[in-house]
Design a protein around this motif. Structure first.
Motif, PDB file in Angstrom:
ATOM      1  N   ARG A  79       0.818  -1.139   0.072  1.00  0.00           N
ATOM      2  CA  ARG A  79       0.083  -0.079   0.079  1.00  0.00           C
ATOM      3  C   ARG A  79       1.079   1.418   0.200  1.00  0.00           C
ATOM      4  O   ARG A  79       0.587   2.444  -0.735  1.00  0.00           O
ATOM      5  CB  ARG A  79      -0.951  -0.001   1.143  1.00  0.00           C
ATOM      6  CG  ARG A  79      -1.949   1.141   1.448  1.00  0.00           C
ATOM      7  CD  ARG A  79      -2.974   1.026   2.337  1.00  0.00           C
ATOM      8  NE  ARG A  79      -2.476   0.887   3.773  1.00  0.00           N
ATOM      9  CZ  ARG A  79      -2.184  -0.004   4.457  1.00  0.00           C
ATOM     10  NH1 ARG A  79      -2.661  -1.387   3.770  1.00  0.00           N
ATOM     11  NH2 ARG A  79      -1.631  -0.179   5.608  1.00  0.00           N
ATOM     12  N   ARG A  80       1.977   1.285   0.589  1.00  0.00           N
ATOM     13  CA  ARG A  80       2.908   2.262   0.783  1.00  0.00           C
ATOM     14  C   ARG A  80       3.323   2.599  -0.730  1.00  0.00           C
ATOM     15  O   ARG A  80       3.798   3.925  -1.163  1.00  0.00           O
ATOM     16  CB  ARG A  80       3.894   1.984   1.702  1.00  0.00           C
ATOM     17  CG  ARG A  80       5.005   2.954   2.376  1.00  0.00           C
ATOM     18  CD  ARG A  80       5.928   2.499   3.095  1.00  0.00           C
ATOM     19  NE  ARG A  80       6.903   3.434   3.656  1.00  0.00           N
ATOM     20  CZ  ARG A  80       8.020   3.049   4.231  1.00  0.00           C
ATOM     21  NH1 ARG A  80       8.330   1.752   4.741  1.00  0.00           N
ATOM     22  NH2 ARG A  80       9.058   3.985   4.602  1.00  0.00           N
ATOM     23  N   ILE A  92       3.706   5.663  -5.700  1.00  0.00           N
ATOM     24  CA  ILE A  92       3.891   5.746  -7.245  1.00  0.00           C
ATOM     25  C   ILE A  92       2.725   6.751  -7.691  1.00  0.00           C
ATOM     26  O   ILE A  92       2.769   7.499  -8.483  1.00  0.00           O
ATOM     27  CB  ILE A  92       3.404   4.540  -7.881  1.00  0.00           C
ATOM     28  CG1 ILE A  92       4.634   3.418  -7.442  1.00  0.00           C
ATOM     29  CG2 ILE A  92       3.277   4.504  -9.394  1.00  0.00           C
ATOM     30  CD1 ILE A  92       4.519   2.104  -8.002  1.00  0.00           C
ATOM     31  N   ILE A  93       1.439   6.556  -6.948  1.00  0.00           N
ATOM     32  CA  ILE A  93       0.295   7.856  -7.365  1.00  0.00           C
ATOM     33  C   ILE A  93       0.813   9.143  -7.121  1.00  0.00           C
ATOM     34  O   ILE A  93       0.519  10.142  -8.017  1.00  0.00           O
ATOM     35  CB  ILE A  93      -1.043   7.168  -6.711  1.00  0.00           C
ATOM     36  CG1 ILE A  93      -1.364   5.925  -6.828  1.00  0.00           C
ATOM     37  CG2 ILE A  93      -1.980   8.515  -6.825  1.00  0.00           C
ATOM     38  CD1 ILE A  93      -2.552   5.519  -6.092  1.00  0.00           C
ATOM     39  N   SER A  94       1.537   9.409  -5.965  1.00  0.00           N
ATOM     40  CA  SER A  94       1.967  10.680  -5.746  1.00  0.00           C
ATOM     41  C   SER A  94       2.956  10.981  -6.572  1.00  0.00           C
ATOM     42  O   SER A  94       3.104  12.155  -7.190  1.00  0.00           O
ATOM     43  CB  SER A  94       2.799  10.707  -4.300  1.00  0.00           C
ATOM     44  OG  SER A  94       3.011  11.767  -4.075  1.00  0.00           O
ATOM     45  N   PHE A 121       8.173  13.739  -4.717  1.00  0.00           N
ATOM     46  CA  PHE A 121       7.117  13.366  -4.392  1.00  0.00           C
ATOM     47  C   PHE A 121       6.951  11.780  -3.621  1.00  0.00           C
ATOM     48  O   PHE A 121       6.324  11.514  -2.853  1.00  0.00           O
ATOM     49  CB  PHE A 121       5.757  13.563  -5.553  1.00  0.00           C
ATOM     50  CG  PHE A 121       5.545  14.709  -5.551  1.00  0.00           C
ATOM     51  CD1 PHE A 121       5.972  15.925  -4.924  1.00  0.00           C
ATOM     52  CD2 PHE A 121       4.568  15.217  -6.695  1.00  0.00           C
ATOM     53  CE1 PHE A 121       5.848  17.345  -5.128  1.00  0.00           C
ATOM     54  CE2 PHE A 121       4.293  16.541  -7.067  1.00  0.00           C
ATOM     55  CZ  PHE A 121       4.695  17.551  -6.288  1.00  0.00           C
ATOM     56  N   PHE A 122       7.704  10.962  -4.613  1.00  0.00           N
ATOM     57  CA  PHE A 122       7.630   9.803  -4.175  1.00  0.00           C
ATOM     58  C   PHE A 122       8.586   9.441  -2.969  1.00  0.00           C
ATOM     59  O   PHE A 122       7.829   8.756  -2.048  1.00  0.00           O
ATOM     60  CB  PHE A 122       8.506   8.707  -5.343  1.00  0.00           C
ATOM     61  CG  PHE A 122       8.555   7.331  -5.015  1.00  0.00           C
ATOM     62  CD1 PHE A 122       7.733   6.398  -5.508  1.00  0.00           C
ATOM     63  CD2 PHE A 122       9.532   6.753  -4.266  1.00  0.00           C
ATOM     64  CE1 PHE A 122       7.676   4.935  -5.412  1.00  0.00           C
ATOM     65  CE2 PHE A 122       9.779   5.285  -4.182  1.00  0.00           C
ATOM     66  CZ  PHE A 122       8.763   4.423  -4.572  1.00  0.00           C
ATOM     67  N   ILE A 123       9.520  10.036  -2.610  1.00  0.00           N
ATOM     68  CA  ILE A 123      10.298   9.796  -1.465  1.00  0.00           C
ATOM     69  C   ILE A 123       9.533  10.381  -0.359  1.00  0.00           C
ATOM     70  O   ILE A 123       9.419   9.874   0.557  1.00  0.00           O
ATOM     71  CB  ILE A 123      11.689  10.601  -1.595  1.00  0.00           C
ATOM     72  CG1 ILE A 123      12.435   9.909  -2.458  1.00  0.00           C
ATOM     73  CG2 ILE A 123      12.561  10.567  -0.288  1.00  0.00           C
ATOM     74  CD1 ILE A 123      13.806  10.483  -3.106  1.00  0.00           C
ATOM     75  N   THR A 173       6.123  10.680  -0.009  1.00  0.00           N
ATOM     76  CA  THR A 173       5.117   9.943   0.349  1.00  0.00           C
ATOM     77  C   THR A 173       5.464   8.670   0.948  1.00  0.00           C
ATOM     78  O   THR A 173       4.983   8.228   1.912  1.00  0.00           O
ATOM     79  CB  THR A 173       4.383   9.525  -0.967  1.00  0.00           C
ATOM     80  OG1 THR A 173       3.995  10.802  -1.533  1.00  0.00           O
ATOM     81  CG2 THR A 173       3.073   8.734  -0.579  1.00  0.00           C
ATOM     82  N   TRP A 174       6.868   8.183   0.398  1.00  0.00           N
ATOM     83  CA  TRP A 174       7.169   6.806   0.917  1.00  0.00           C
ATOM     84  C   TRP A 174       7.475   6.958   2.479  1.00  0.00           C
ATOM     85  O   TRP A 174       7.286   6.475   3.388  1.00  0.00           O
ATOM     86  CB  TRP A 174       8.506   6.268   0.203  1.00  0.00           C
ATOM     87  CG  TRP A 174       9.064   5.251   0.572  1.00  0.00           C
ATOM     88  CD1 TRP A 174      10.030   4.997   1.537  1.00  0.00           C
ATOM     89  CD2 TRP A 174       8.722   3.902   0.531  1.00  0.00           C
ATOM     90  NE1 TRP A 174      10.558   3.973   1.862  1.00  0.00           N
ATOM     91  CE2 TRP A 174       9.480   2.778   1.285  1.00  0.00           C
ATOM     92  CE3 TRP A 174       7.657   3.187  -0.380  1.00  0.00           C
ATOM     93  CZ2 TRP A 174       9.371   1.617   0.985  1.00  0.00           C
ATOM     94  CZ3 TRP A 174       7.436   1.890  -0.449  1.00  0.00           C
ATOM     95  CH2 TRP A 174       8.478   1.124   0.324  1.00  0.00           C
ATOM     96  N   ARG A 175       8.261   8.254   2.877  1.00  0.00           N
ATOM     97  CA  ARG A 175       8.673   8.492   4.023  1.00  0.00           C
ATOM     98  C   ARG A 175       7.678   8.877   5.055  1.00  0.00           C
ATOM     99  O   ARG A 175       7.493   8.686   6.149  1.00  0.00           O
ATOM    100  CB  ARG A 175       9.738   9.561   4.127  1.00  0.00           C
ATOM    101  CG  ARG A 175      10.192  10.112   5.356  1.00  0.00           C
ATOM    102  CD  ARG A 175      11.059   8.891   5.770  1.00  0.00           C
ATOM    103  NE  ARG A 175      11.679   9.123   7.321  1.00  0.00           N
ATOM    104  CZ  ARG A 175      12.399   8.455   8.052  1.00  0.00           C
ATOM    105  NH1 ARG A 175      12.662   7.122   7.700  1.00  0.00           N
ATOM    106  NH2 ARG A 175      12.956   8.781   9.321  1.00  0.00           N
ATOM    107  N   ASN A 176       6.489   9.542   4.397  1.00  0.00           N
ATOM    108  CA  ASN A 176       5.210  10.022   5.348  1.00  0.00           C
ATOM    109  C   ASN A 176       4.527   8.895   5.803  1.00  0.00           C
ATOM    110  O   ASN A 176       4.074   8.674   6.890  1.00  0.00           O
ATOM    111  CB  ASN A 176       4.652  11.016   4.203  1.00  0.00           C
ATOM    112  CG  ASN A 176       3.279  11.351   5.240  1.00  0.00           C
ATOM    113  OD1 ASN A 176       3.590  12.204   6.087  1.00  0.00           O
ATOM    114  ND2 ASN A 176       2.046  10.867   4.804  1.00  0.00           N
TER     115      ASN A 176
END
Length: 240
Positions: free
Chosen positions: A35-36, A41-43, A65-67, A69-72
């Motif tokens: 899900r992460r 990827i969507i972000s 954006f990818f990094i 979102t992944w970190r968030n």
């Protein structure tokens, strides 16, 4: 034992441990990682349209954006884990004080003290764990594992909880010295003070970091603007 596989390889060092201590396992961990990745990827795809309409230079935002979102997603999971741990610690503090009070007050057995505490607790996961502990030590009174398992599952496996439950097991099976209970009472009181201080400090930290997070959000559009200006200047110079 170190877990193997792609999802563990790309995970933070403490992520799987947090998932386990939250009461979940490998399946939930992999589902979270998938899900992460999907959300990241969507972000990342959100940067494609600005790159097409405004400037190809904005495509570098996809990586940001990818990094981010992944970190968030990890940061959010860690906060939820800390909130869960604080909830467990609060229940644990109540459990400690009540157990010690019952053991000191009427010379109750460990099981009798646990049963009295059980009646005082509100419905929830902690109460279920304590009920399971009572059943386990009734069936096998000489086994320390139920005590350790309760410390792991109900209190997050902190050093203090493991020490406390070990002391209770030793008191139950090997010693009935009242000084042990006095020592546990002092330890429970000090641990509660320290735990309350840590909880307050974590809450204050989250509040203080809020303006910083807002500032960081404002920086993202600024990077896009700067990239567009740089691309425009570069194009004009090339034409010249």
């Amino acid at each position: 034992m170190t877990k193997q596989g792609f999802w563990h390889l790309v995970a933070e060092n403490d992520l799987f441990e947090m998932v386990e201590k939250s009461g979940y396992g490998e399946r939930e961990f992999i589902a979270f990682q998938k899900r992460r990745l999907r959300n990241s990827i969507i972000s990342m795809a959100g940067a494609i349209l600005p790159a097409i309409l405004l400037s190809p230079w904005l495509s570098f935002l996809a990586i940001i954006f990818f990094i981010a979102t992944w970190r968030n997603q990890y940061t959010k999971e860690k906060k939820e884990f800390q909130d869960l741990l604080f909830e467990k610690q609060t229940s644990w503090f109540v459990f400690q004080r009540l157990v010690v009070a019952y053991l000191k007050g009427a010379n109750d057995s460990i099981i009798s003290a646990f049963e009295k505490v059980l009646d005082r607790l509100e419905e929830g996961e902690f109460k279920k764990k304590l009920h399971s502990l009572i059943i386990d030590i009734t069936n096998d009174p000489n086994d320390v594992k139920p005590f350790m398992r309760f410390a792991e599952e109900a209190a997050g496996g902190t050093d203090e909880s493991l020490t406390f439950m070990t002391a209770l097991f030793n008191f139950k099976n090997h010693s009935h010295d009242s000084s042990v209970i006095d020592s546990l009472s002092d330890r429970a009181r000090q641990e509660m003070k320290r735990g309350i201080h840590e909880i307050r400090k974590m809450k204050e930290k989250s509040f203080y970091l809020f303006p910083t997070k807002l500032t960081m959000l404002n920086v993202i559009p600024m990077f896009g603007f700067m990239a567009g200006v740089a691309q425009n200047v570069f194009s004009n110079n090339m034409n010249f």
